[in-house]
Design a protein around this motif. Structure first.
Motif, mmCIF file in Angstrom:
data_model
loop_
_atom_site.group_PDB
_atom_site.id
_atom_site.type_symbol
_atom_site.label_atom_id
_atom_site.label_comp_id
_atom_site.label_asym_id
_atom_site.label_seq_id
_atom_site.Cartn_x
_atom_site.Cartn_y
_atom_site.Cartn_z
ATOM 1 N N LYS A 218 0.861 -1.171 0.000
ATOM 2 C CA LYS A 218 0.000 0.000 0.000
ATOM 3 C C LYS A 218 0.905 1.231 0.000
ATOM 4 N N ASN A 219 0.671 2.107 -0.944
ATOM 5 C CA ASN A 219 1.445 3.349 -1.050
ATOM 6 C C ASN A 219 0.575 4.478 -0.507
ATOM 7 N N TYR A 220 0.943 4.998 0.659
ATOM 8 C CA TYR A 220 0.151 6.040 1.298
ATOM 9 C C TYR A 220 0.430 7.419 0.704
ATOM 10 N N GLY A 221 1.392 7.494 -0.223
ATOM 11 C CA GLY A 221 1.690 8.757 -0.865
ATOM 12 C C GLY A 221 2.677 9.599 -0.077
ATOM 13 N N ILE A 222 2.956 10.780 -0.600
ATOM 14 C CA ILE A 222 3.935 11.683 0.000
ATOM 15 C C ILE A 222 3.242 12.540 1.054
ATOM 16 N N ALA A 223 3.885 12.699 2.201
ATOM 17 C CA ALA A 223 3.280 13.415 3.327
ATOM 18 C C ALA A 223 4.293 14.345 3.971
ATOM 19 N N ASN A 224 3.771 15.354 4.661
ATOM 20 C CA ASN A 224 4.605 16.258 5.444
ATOM 21 C C ASN A 224 4.835 15.664 6.828
ATOM 22 N N TYR A 225 5.975 15.975 7.407
ATOM 23 C CA TYR A 225 6.232 15.584 8.786
ATOM 24 C C TYR A 225 5.297 16.355 9.714
ATOM 25 N N ILE A 241 15.641 17.177 12.870
ATOM 26 C CA ILE A 241 14.762 16.102 13.335
ATOM 27 C C ILE A 241 13.359 16.326 12.774
ATOM 28 N N CYS A 242 12.904 15.387 11.963
ATOM 29 C CA CYS A 242 11.572 15.455 11.355
ATOM 30 C C CYS A 242 10.702 14.346 11.947
ATOM 31 N N LYS A 243 9.616 14.731 12.573
ATOM 32 C CA LYS A 243 8.807 13.785 13.338
ATOM 33 C C LYS A 243 7.743 13.120 12.474
ATOM 34 N N LEU A 244 7.635 11.810 12.661
ATOM 35 C CA LEU A 244 6.595 11.025 12.007
ATOM 36 C C LEU A 244 5.405 10.869 12.954
ATOM 37 N N PRO A 245 4.203 10.634 12.426
ATOM 38 C CA PRO A 245 3.031 10.506 13.306
ATOM 39 C C PRO A 245 3.057 9.236 14.140
ATOM 40 N N TYR A 246 3.837 8.244 13.700
ATOM 41 C CA TYR A 246 3.937 6.952 14.375
ATOM 42 C C TYR A 246 5.077 6.187 13.715
ATOM 43 N N ASN A 247 5.451 5.086 14.285
ATOM 44 C CA ASN A 247 6.475 4.224 13.695
ATOM 45 C C ASN A 247 5.927 3.628 12.401
ATOM 46 N N CYS A 248 6.681 3.770 11.310
ATOM 47 C CA CYS A 248 6.204 3.274 10.021
ATOM 48 C C CYS A 248 7.372 3.093 9.065
ATOM 49 N N HIS A 249 7.087 2.459 7.922
ATOM 50 C CA HIS A 249 8.072 2.274 6.866
ATOM 51 C C HIS A 249 8.066 3.519 5.984
ATOM 52 N N VAL A 250 9.210 4.160 5.846
ATOM 53 C CA VAL A 250 9.253 5.412 5.091
ATOM 54 C C VAL A 250 10.447 5.430 4.146
ATOM 55 N N LEU A 318 11.166 19.050 3.110
ATOM 56 C CA LEU A 318 11.575 17.703 3.480
ATOM 57 C C LEU A 318 10.287 16.927 3.746
ATOM 58 N N THR A 319 10.088 15.844 3.030
ATOM 59 C CA THR A 319 8.865 15.063 3.149
ATOM 60 C C THR A 319 9.219 13.578 3.166
ATOM 61 N N TYR A 320 8.195 12.732 3.160
ATOM 62 C CA TYR A 320 8.436 11.290 3.171
ATOM 63 C C TYR A 320 7.265 10.589 2.495
ATOM 64 N N ARG A 321 7.532 9.348 2.099
ATOM 65 C CA ARG A 321 6.488 8.453 1.582
ATOM 66 C C ARG A 321 6.370 7.274 2.541
#
Length: 758
Positions: A218-225, A241-250, A318-321
């Motif tokens: 599942k590709n959740y797409g590109i998101a902001n920290y 330091i860029c914070k994620l909403p939870y532990n995940c694969h990025v 700076l973003t992540y997928r």
């Protein structure tokens, strides 16, 4: 009819484990300069003309090790291919319909290949980088007409590389040497040459190609920290330091402006946490001149992404997928005590982050399919995730037996290239009541049980009995029972063996193996008698040569397996109140034992005590590997911070506190036998293979109120304590002659029901 239809859909989804008899026309190709060096990246491209777009164009794609696919510049597959393999010799392949991405006229197929080139605890390298592409609808097959090029922009970092358990390398990309323009139909793959044909699709060393049995990610797409205002506009030569909403694969993403030749580093907090001796993956990027965007394609996980950005770099964003296993979070748990809700949430997140190519113990240190962990994980998934999650358990079951040694011994983790040691306790757990059989009772997948039955028998035949009727001591390749101290290992092995026999008896009866079923039933009875004669000393179970504290783990297995009868419960309860030896892996069985003994009040009390640091103190959204020091309130820092085996409390909350458990396969019939302890109310539900199952139980004056949803074509057996004699279901008073111990049992058909018991 609905259940049969859902079975049909389920099996279509998971597919047959082996290939579908496909006649492969695509050749295995590579780049002519390729020397099969580890961490090799190769570009492949093919331009074709299409006069008419077909309704469907299934592309069958295989590689060693991973690929990314673009059609006409559009991303179609983000990280395709499963790690090798379904057995020690063969290789998986993917199927993807590319018709929606085609246009009339010129079309460009672009594939980026990543060759791990080394073994690991989760991958068996073929030793040969390459690609197979096979699309009959387009008459398009990989061959010498494809263009290929070694992508010299990719290489490995110099130091601080992943530990030996991981087949993945750190990814360094030098933007001065390469770019991604070649995927654009209007650009060319400059410097390319005709691909080198290595052989037919199913020739050595890839051998048979086996259809991927789990869905694409599942590709959740590109998101902001979650802290965008804290990200500076330019680099200062320090970690951002860029914070994620939870532990995940990025996969971290850069959008910057910079001079050429500066090095940017990217990693998660897990890289720091684990330490260099067990380093996880990280990435580096060397800038080119001007504006540039880059996504580091190798996934990493953690609670934050850290960027080291030197001076002179302007930061646009700076973003992540996020990517992950393609399933839904359909399960839930609520109660009058928020602690248990938080435990459920952390356990669910832990479960999800340990799912990808296989179930794994942890997503950072190993990514390995240890089967002790998988038994706990698969049990949780049936209460927390949608039915698609069952496909990864099926994959693991078939792999475990397909990797079986000629002498009958099974081992994990598998797939593997640098591990072959048997952990006897985990192997007995895997094939038994909580492993293979629990998968069946939740899915109704008889075919898979039939496929592994002979392998289960061959492994059980490895074990022999002493003249006294208990197991001859076997240490296997790794004499392991649990993490921690004072482990009564052979006592544990005896209990695991009994549970394995119990599962095997059920499989034998399911498949009509009457001779085996009769033999196993007799062995179970004799073994139970011997176990109690040899190991029970009046104060608990122990081996005569074991001198430590009574092992709570072994007592628990005796209870949940049925080796211990009810006359021993009072004595065993004293042990559970004083012995806290179990790691989170085995604590699940200790808690379950307490609920089997109907000590729900103490069961919940112990759960809260043991998980307090993980739930209330730890800042993590996931559960760590070990409990740590329970005498302090310090943050637990023992082992990984996202470990599969720690979520067993989730199963207890659904299966025992709310009382939901399938009695007949695929939830055709299930029980509702709640044990609230000191809770005023609790509720849970999930989308099972039969449909939605939901239950809410609330204590009221002199009784219980229950709201229950039963799927179509299913029925529930509702257990009501005998003291609550006045039972009204959907406004009508009902009576029953079905009694079991201290309960009256009421049959409830499909639909939503309100039950009042006073």
């Amino acid at each position: 009819m609905r259940i049969k239809f859902l079975f049909f859909i389920f099996f279509l989804f998971t597919m047959s484990f082996y290939g579908q008899g496909h006649d492969w026309k695509g050749k295995r190709i590579t780049n002519r300069e390729n020397q099969n060096k580890s961490n090799t990246w190769i570009n492949f491209r093919r331009d074709i003309n299409i006069n008419s777009i077909p309704n469907q164009a299934i592309a069958k794609i295989a590689c060693d090790s991973k690929y990314w696919l673009w059609v006409n510049g559009n991303m179609v597959v983000f990280e395709g291919q499963l790690k090798r393999g379904p057995n020690p010799n063969d290789t998986y392949y993917d199927e993807i319909d590319i018709a929606p991405f085609l246009t009339e006229g010129k079309n460009t197929i672009a594939i980026l290949l990543w060759y791990f080139g080394k073994d690991g605890f989760s991958h068996n390298s073929s030793g040969q980088a390459g690609l197979v592409f096979d699309c009959a609808a387009l008459n398009l097959y990989s061959d010498g007409n494809w263009l290929s090029k070694l992508d010299r922009g990719f290489s490995s970092t110099i130091d601080k590389n992943p530990n030996y358990r991981l087949p993945e390398s750190n990814i360094l990309f030098d933007a001065r040497k390469s770019d991604f323009k070649w995927i654009d139909p209007n650009e060319e793959l400059t410097g390319s040459s005709k691909a080198n044909v290595l052989g037919t699709a199913e020739s050595k060393p890839w051998n048979k190609l086996v259809l991927r049995p789990i869905p694409h990610w599942k590709n959740y797409g590109i998101a902001n920290y979650t802290n965008p205002t804290e990200i500076p506009k330019e680099g200062h030569g320090e970690w951002i330091i860029c914070k994620l909403p939870y532990n995940c694969h990025v996969t971290p993403i850069l959008d910057i402006e910079a001079p050429a030749g500066l090095t940017i580093k990217m990693q998660t907090d897990n890289f720091d946490y684990m330490g260099l001796h067990v380093a996880s993956v990280r990435a580096e990027y060397i800038t080119k001149e001007g504006a540039q965007q880059y996504e580091s394609l190798g996934w990493m996980n953690g609670h934050v992404v850290k960027y080291w950005i030197p001076k002179g770099v302007k930061i646009n964003t700076l973003t992540y997928r996020e990517t992950g296993f393609n399933t839904e979070f359909t399960g839930y748990f609520k109660s009058s005590d928020p602690f248990y809700e938080k435990l459920w949430q952390k356990a669910t997140r832990t479960l999800y982050v340990t799912m990808r190519d296989t179930y794994m113990d942890c997503p950072d240190r190993e990514r390995a399919q240890w089967w002790g962990d998988l038994v706990n994980e698969s049990g949780e998934a049936f209460y927390a995730l949608s039915p698609s999650s069952a496909s990864i358990a099926k994959k693991g079951i078939l792999e475990l037996i397909n990797w079986q040694r000629a002498n009958g011994i099974i081992y994990s983790p598998i797939p593997e290239g640098n591990w072959n040691a048997e952990l006897p306790g985990q192997m007995l757990a895997s094939i038994g009541y909580y492993g293979f059989w629990n998968y069946y009772i939740n899915t109704g997948d008889k075919e898979t049980i039939a496929n592994v039955y002979d392998g289960v028998k061959r492994y059980l035949d490895v074990w022999k009995l002493k003249p006294n009727g208990t197991l001859i001591d076997r240490k296997g390749d790794w004499y392991w029972g649990d993490w921690g101290k004072e482990i009564d290992k052979q006592l544990l092995y005896n209990a695991w063996y009994y549970l394995a026999l119990k599962g095997y008896l059920n499989m034998s009866e399911l498949l009509g193996k009457t001779v085996e079923a009769d033999r196993t039933q007799k062995e179970l009875l004799a073994f139970k008698e011997a176990f109690n004669n040899i190991f029970w000393d009046g104060k608990g179970y122990r081996r005569s040569d074991y001198k430590g504290t009574y092992d709570d783990r072994a007592q628990a297995l005796a209870v949940v397996s049925g080796l211990a009868d009810k006359t021993k419960y009072k004595t065993l309860l004293k042990i559970f109140k004083t012995s806290h030896l179990a790691s989170p892996y085995m604590e699940k069985y200790v808690l379950e034992a307490l609920f089997v003994m109907e000590e729900s009040k103490f069961g919940l009390e112990r759960m809260k005590k043991r998980y307090h640091n993980m739930v209330n103190v730890s800042p993590w959204t996931t559960l760590n590997e070990n409990f740590g020091d329970e005498t302090t309130t310090k943050k637990p820092d023992y082992g990984t911070n996202n470990h599969a085996w720690s979520g067993g409390g989730l199963t207890i909350l659904a299966q025992y506190v709310c009382g939901l458990y399938p009695i007949e396969p695929a939830w055709k019939t299930f029980m509702v036998k709640p044990q609230l302890g000191d809770l005023d109310y609790a509720e849970t539900g999930n989308k099972t293979i039969a449909g939605n199952v939901n239950v809410k139980i609330a204590k009221v004056d002199k009784g219980l109120d229950i709201v229950l949803t039963v799927p179509n074509a299913s029925e529930a057996l509702v257990y009501v304590p005998l003291k609550n004699k006045n039972v009204i279901i959907d406004g009508k008073k009902v009576y029953t002659n079905i009694k079991e111990d201290a309960y009256n049992i009421y049959r409830v058909k499909s639909g939503k029901h309100k039950i009042s018991a006073r």
